[in-house]
Scaffold this motif. Structure first.
Motif, mmCIF file in Angstrom:
data_model
loop_
_atom_site.group_PDB
_atom_site.id
_atom_site.type_symbol
_atom_site.label_atom_id
_atom_site.label_comp_id
_atom_site.label_asym_id
_atom_site.label_seq_id
_atom_site.Cartn_x
_atom_site.Cartn_y
_atom_site.Cartn_z
ATOM 1 N N LEU A 75 0.826 -1.211 0.000
ATOM 2 C CA LEU A 75 0.000 0.000 0.000
ATOM 3 C C LEU A 75 0.859 1.260 0.000
ATOM 4 N N CYS A 76 1.926 1.259 0.812
ATOM 5 C CA CYS A 76 2.835 2.408 0.849
ATOM 6 C C CYS A 76 3.391 2.711 -0.536
ATOM 7 N N SER A 77 3.813 1.673 -1.224
ATOM 8 C CA SER A 77 4.397 1.835 -2.552
ATOM 9 C C SER A 77 3.359 2.319 -3.558
ATOM 10 N N LEU A 78 2.181 1.685 -3.564
ATOM 11 C CA LEU A 78 1.133 2.070 -4.497
ATOM 12 C C LEU A 78 0.701 3.508 -4.271
ATOM 13 N N THR A 79 0.551 3.897 -3.009
ATOM 14 C CA THR A 79 0.105 5.250 -2.689
ATOM 15 C C THR A 79 1.128 6.290 -3.121
ATOM 16 N N SER A 80 2.387 6.064 -2.776
ATOM 17 C CA SER A 80 3.422 7.048 -3.099
ATOM 18 C C SER A 80 3.673 7.144 -4.601
ATOM 19 N N ILE A 81 3.664 6.010 -5.290
ATOM 20 C CA ILE A 81 3.881 6.027 -6.741
ATOM 21 C C ILE A 81 2.687 6.660 -7.462
ATOM 22 N N THR A 82 1.464 6.307 -7.034
ATOM 23 C CA THR A 82 0.273 6.905 -7.640
ATOM 24 C C THR A 82 0.257 8.413 -7.428
ATOM 25 N N GLY A 83 0.598 8.845 -6.225
ATOM 26 C CA GLY A 83 0.646 10.278 -5.939
ATOM 27 C C GLY A 83 1.634 10.992 -6.841
ATOM 28 N N ALA A 84 2.807 10.392 -7.049
ATOM 29 C CA ALA A 84 3.826 11.001 -7.910
ATOM 30 C C ALA A 84 3.348 11.101 -9.357
ATOM 31 N N ILE A 85 2.687 10.052 -9.818
ATOM 32 C CA ILE A 85 2.181 10.051 -11.201
ATOM 33 C C ILE A 85 1.106 11.118 -11.389
ATOM 34 N N LEU A 86 0.178 11.218 -10.446
ATOM 35 C CA LEU A 86 -0.904 12.192 -10.565
ATOM 36 C C LEU A 86 -0.370 13.625 -10.524
ATOM 37 N N VAL A 87 0.597 13.884 -9.655
ATOM 38 C CA VAL A 87 1.194 15.229 -9.605
ATOM 39 C C VAL A 87 1.941 15.534 -10.902
ATOM 40 N N SER A 88 2.586 14.517 -11.467
ATOM 41 C CA SER A 88 3.299 14.715 -12.739
ATOM 42 C C SER A 88 2.318 15.068 -13.861
ATOM 43 N N ILE A 89 1.198 14.352 -13.936
ATOM 44 C CA ILE A 89 0.183 14.647 -14.952
ATOM 45 C C ILE A 89 -0.382 16.045 -14.740
ATOM 46 N N TYR A 90 -0.597 16.409 -13.471
ATOM 47 C CA TYR A 90 -1.093 17.748 -13.149
ATOM 48 C C TYR A 90 -0.127 18.825 -13.633
ATOM 49 N N HIS A 91 1.163 18.565 -13.513
ATOM 50 C CA HIS A 91 2.167 19.532 -13.969
ATOM 51 C C HIS A 91 2.143 19.678 -15.491
ATOM 52 N N ILE A 92 1.857 18.593 -16.179
ATOM 53 C CA ILE A 92 1.831 18.632 -17.646
ATOM 54 C C ILE A 92 0.560 19.311 -18.160
ATOM 55 N N ASN A 93 -0.578 18.942 -17.562
ATOM 56 C CA ASN A 93 -1.858 19.474 -18.029
ATOM 57 C C ASN A 93 -2.834 19.568 -16.854
ATOM 58 N N PRO A 94 -2.805 20.680 -16.100
ATOM 59 C CA PRO A 94 -3.658 20.813 -14.918
ATOM 60 C C PRO A 94 -5.150 20.674 -15.220
ATOM 61 N N GLU A 95 -5.609 21.277 -16.296
ATOM 62 C CA GLU A 95 -7.039 21.248 -16.603
ATOM 63 C C GLU A 95 -7.521 19.824 -16.893
ATOM 64 N N ARG A 96 -6.712 19.065 -17.609
ATOM 65 C CA ARG A 96 -7.094 17.684 -17.912
ATOM 66 C C ARG A 96 -7.139 16.845 -16.639
#
Length: 271
Positions: free
Chosen positions: A93-114
């Protein structure tokens, strides 16, 4: 400025203001709806729309737990027995949560509106984050208070090294409590139902493990002594104690959230 526009501006300025403690116990607070999804992709302490520092922090946390998971699996897989232990469910769970969080923040940085339109992803992440935060504390408390002495015996083929023991049983609650002070996520007391559901799932798994006549690596008919279903009274007490502990930890982490909001308000960081 008209009264309507002024009211709208004031609401926007206070969008992170938490609801009252009394409102926390309304049934609708069990849900995962939040009016500001950007809070899940930003730090409480950033002022700008995006923060490279927060993005780097997110990936450092993901790398720390992701590498720990791979290492743990390689060293302690032991014919698949790795998957029967609650500690390893929690570390996954720790790994899934931290990796998912990193991916979502990365996508947000690329395209916040999407990213703002991905409300289903945000809801799943919110539930995953809260489950991980609470379960990490439950595992740590139960391990150090009930399991640690017997776990360190040399006849245990799953015996962790001191480093791995600290990595899986001590660092997750510490790191994710700090993380809870860094992120801008809201918190709700009623969300204790999600880690509760996860815990019930593990209890069901351990019960099926017993019913099927499975054995742990040392030949025991149970995974943990306190969940030995041949002694139902002890098992029921353990489950009941864990449920109460889970609610207590959820309330404590809600307190951490209110502390973060309080500090942010004093520092004019409440958005």
């Amino acid at each position: 400025m008209t009264d309507a526009k002024q009211e709208k501006a004031e609401l926007a300025a206070l969008r992170q203001e938490p609801i009252s403690f009394r409102q926390q116990f309304q049934g609708q607070q069990c849900g995962l709806k939040h009016h500001s999804p950007e809070d899940f992709h930003r730090s409480q302490w950033q002022s700008e729309l995006k923060s490279c520092g927060f993005l780097i922090y997110r990936w450092c946390l993901a790398a720390f737990f992701g590498s720990g998971l791979v290492t743990n699996l390689v060293l302690y897989y032991y014919k698949g027995y790795w998957f029967i232990y609650l500690t390893n469910w929690g570390f996954l769970l720790c790994s899934l949560t931290s990796i998912t969080g990193a991916i979502l923040v990365s996508i947000y940085h690329i395209n916040p509106e999407r990213m703002m339109r991905r409300t289903c992803l945000v809801k799943c992440y919110w539930a995953l984050y809260w489950i991980n935060l609470i379960v990490a504390h439950i595992i740590s408390i139960l391990y150090w208070s009930l399991i640690y002495p017997s776990d360190r015996t040399h006849d245990n083929p799953m015996r962790l090294s001191t480093l791995d023991n600290i990595w899986t049983h001590a660092l997750p609650p510490l790191f994710f409590t700090v993380d809870h002070m860094v992120v801008a996520h809201p918190a709700r007391i009623m969300h204790f139902i999600y880690p509760l559901g996860f815990s019930i799932g593990y209890v069901a798994f351990s019960w099926v493990f017993y019913l099927l006549g499975c054995r742990d690596p040392r030949g025991h008919a149970y995974i943990y002594p306190m969940l030995d279903y041949r002694k139902p009274g002890r098992a029921i007490r353990t489950i009941a104690m864990t449920m109460l502990l889970l609610i207590g930890c959820s309330t404590l982490q809600y307190g951490v959230y209110r502390l973060r909001v309080f500090i942010a308000r004093k520092l004019n960081k409440l958005q």
